[in-house]
Design a protein around this motif. Sequence first.
Motif, PDB file in Angstrom:
ATOM      1  N   PHE A 131       0.823  -1.201   0.000  1.00  0.00           N
ATOM      2  CA  PHE A 131       0.000   0.000   0.000  1.00  0.00           C
ATOM      3  C   PHE A 131       0.865   1.263   0.000  1.00  0.00           C
ATOM      4  N   SER A 132       0.203   2.375  -0.222  1.00  0.00           N
ATOM      5  CA  SER A 132       0.851   3.686  -0.134  1.00  0.00           C
ATOM      6  C   SER A 132      -0.212   4.712   0.226  1.00  0.00           C
ATOM      7  N   VAL A 133       0.223   5.879   0.656  1.00  0.00           N
ATOM      8  CA  VAL A 133      -0.693   6.973   0.980  1.00  0.00           C
ATOM      9  C   VAL A 133      -0.627   7.981  -0.158  1.00  0.00           C
ATOM     10  N   ASN A 134      -1.768   8.225  -0.814  1.00  0.00           N
ATOM     11  CA  ASN A 134      -1.762   9.146  -1.969  1.00  0.00           C
ATOM     12  C   ASN A 134      -1.790  10.600  -1.515  1.00  0.00           C
ATOM     13  N   LYS A 135      -1.840  11.493  -2.472  1.00  0.00           N
ATOM     14  CA  LYS A 135      -1.757  12.931  -2.164  1.00  0.00           C
ATOM     15  C   LYS A 135      -2.926  13.438  -1.332  1.00  0.00           C
ATOM     16  N   ASP A 136      -4.061  12.704  -1.389  1.00  0.00           N
ATOM     17  CA  ASP A 136      -5.231  13.106  -0.607  1.00  0.00           C
ATOM     18  C   ASP A 136      -5.261  12.443   0.766  1.00  0.00           C
ATOM     19  N   GLY A 137      -4.230  11.639   1.057  1.00  0.00           N
ATOM     20  CA  GLY A 137      -4.144  11.006   2.365  1.00  0.00           C
ATOM     21  C   GLY A 137      -4.827   9.649   2.456  1.00  0.00           C
ATOM     22  N   PHE A 138      -5.334   9.130   1.330  1.00  0.00           N
ATOM     23  CA  PHE A 138      -6.013   7.841   1.367  1.00  0.00           C
ATOM     24  C   PHE A 138      -5.003   6.701   1.221  1.00  0.00           C
ATOM     25  N   LEU A 139      -5.228   5.643   1.976  1.00  0.00           N
ATOM     26  CA  LEU A 139      -4.406   4.438   1.870  1.00  0.00           C
ATOM     27  C   LEU A 139      -4.869   3.661   0.635  1.00  0.00           C
ATOM     28  N   SER A 142      -1.357  -0.391  -5.182  1.00  0.00           N
ATOM     29  CA  SER A 142      -0.497   0.093  -6.262  1.00  0.00           C
ATOM     30  C   SER A 142      -1.297   0.450  -7.503  1.00  0.00           C
ATOM     31  N   GLU A 143      -2.533  -0.072  -7.622  1.00  0.00           N
ATOM     32  CA  GLU A 143      -3.406   0.271  -8.752  1.00  0.00           C
ATOM     33  C   GLU A 143      -4.286   1.471  -8.461  1.00  0.00           C
ATOM     34  N   GLY A 144      -4.195   2.024  -7.256  1.00  0.00           N
ATOM     35  CA  GLY A 144      -4.990   3.200  -6.899  1.00  0.00           C
ATOM     36  C   GLY A 144      -6.301   2.879  -6.217  1.00  0.00           C
ATOM     37  N   TYR A 145      -6.587   1.584  -5.945  1.00  0.00           N
ATOM     38  CA  TYR A 145      -7.810   1.221  -5.232  1.00  0.00           C
ATOM     39  C   TYR A 145      -7.679   1.627  -3.766  1.00  0.00           C
ATOM     40  N   GLN A 146      -8.757   2.152  -3.196  1.00  0.00           N
ATOM     41  CA  GLN A 146      -8.726   2.637  -1.816  1.00  0.00           C
ATOM     42  C   GLN A 146      -8.947   1.484  -0.835  1.00  0.00           C
ATOM     43  N   ILE A 155      -9.867   4.505   4.083  1.00  0.00           N
ATOM     44  CA  ILE A 155      -9.059   4.931   5.218  1.00  0.00           C
ATOM     45  C   ILE A 155      -8.236   6.150   4.811  1.00  0.00           C
ATOM     46  N   GLN A 156      -8.400   7.247   5.551  1.00  0.00           N
ATOM     47  CA  GLN A 156      -7.666   8.472   5.264  1.00  0.00           C
ATOM     48  C   GLN A 156      -6.745   8.783   6.434  1.00  0.00           C
ATOM     49  N   LEU A 157      -5.482   9.085   6.102  1.00  0.00           N
ATOM     50  CA  LEU A 157      -4.458   9.306   7.113  1.00  0.00           C
ATOM     51  C   LEU A 157      -3.803  10.674   6.915  1.00  0.00           C
ATOM     52  N   THR A 158      -3.101  11.130   7.941  1.00  0.00           N
ATOM     53  CA  THR A 158      -2.414  12.420   7.833  1.00  0.00           C
ATOM     54  C   THR A 158      -1.040  12.270   7.180  1.00  0.00           C
ATOM     55  N   SER A 159      -0.447  11.079   7.279  1.00  0.00           N
ATOM     56  CA  SER A 159       0.856  10.820   6.667  1.00  0.00           C
ATOM     57  C   SER A 159       1.067   9.315   6.597  1.00  0.00           C
ATOM     58  N   ASP A 160       2.227   8.917   6.078  1.00  0.00           N
ATOM     59  CA  ASP A 160       2.537   7.491   6.027  1.00  0.00           C
ATOM     60  C   ASP A 160       3.291   7.033   7.265  1.00  0.00           C
TER      61      ASP A 160
END
Length: 273
Positions: A131-139, A142-146, A155-160
Amino acid sequence: MFKGMYTATSGMMASERKQQFLTNNLSNAETPGFKQDEATFRSFPEYLMKERDTNTPTLNSSIGTLQTGVYTQEAIPNFSSGSLKETSKQTDLALIDENLPIDEETGKKGLILFGVRLEDNSIRYTRNGSFSVNKDGFLTTSEGYQVVGENLQPIQLTSDLFTVTDDGTILDDNGTEQQLWIGYTSAPSNLTQQGNGVFTWEGDEANAPGNIQTTDFTQYSVKQGYLEDSNVDMTTTMTDMLNTYRLYEANQKVLQTYDQSIDKAVNDIGRVY
């Protein structure tokens, strides 16, 4: 004679289809959480042949059965766990479910998966925890699925810089807590692989994967900083590909023999001198 051609042709088609599954497995050998597909073959119905006297309408003695070939029925994912690989990356997560109990009804061990939300808001499942945290903070995958939480919302986070406990609780950098949605199913055979390590549920919706937090199962854990490797054995897969090619080649030679026999029957035996 022509029935034998159909049998050889069906064998070639089944081998070609199996080769496609094996090729896909091999190409995803390095994809985290990938589950290899295993091809299943099924024979076409047998025909019972009987001797018939053209002078009477009744059937006489049986000659025997006629096999009419095989076909590739479907590809069934093998849900055995892959080995764990340490990445030390905060956003990499691996599911450990080796100790889940055997289901009494199905006689098989259940399976747990992450839940992801697609662009059309449908829910799919995956074992790929890269997984990764995108620019909007969503986890995201790799294909961009939330990746979804316990209420099936992204799931929305403030950082990774977050921490994940063994039960899937996410501790954000600002101190807030969220819970990963971890789905459990006792019938993983109803999951169909769609690509990119994502599965869709093809069974009864009432038995679709549900949040394991609502069950009594505790024999699982989430490992942060690790990824589950694919369960593809490259050596075995390459050996199977060679054997499948040889099987295809053998049926091809049978077909060529029939073709030569027909050619001789038409051009030589039937020739009028």
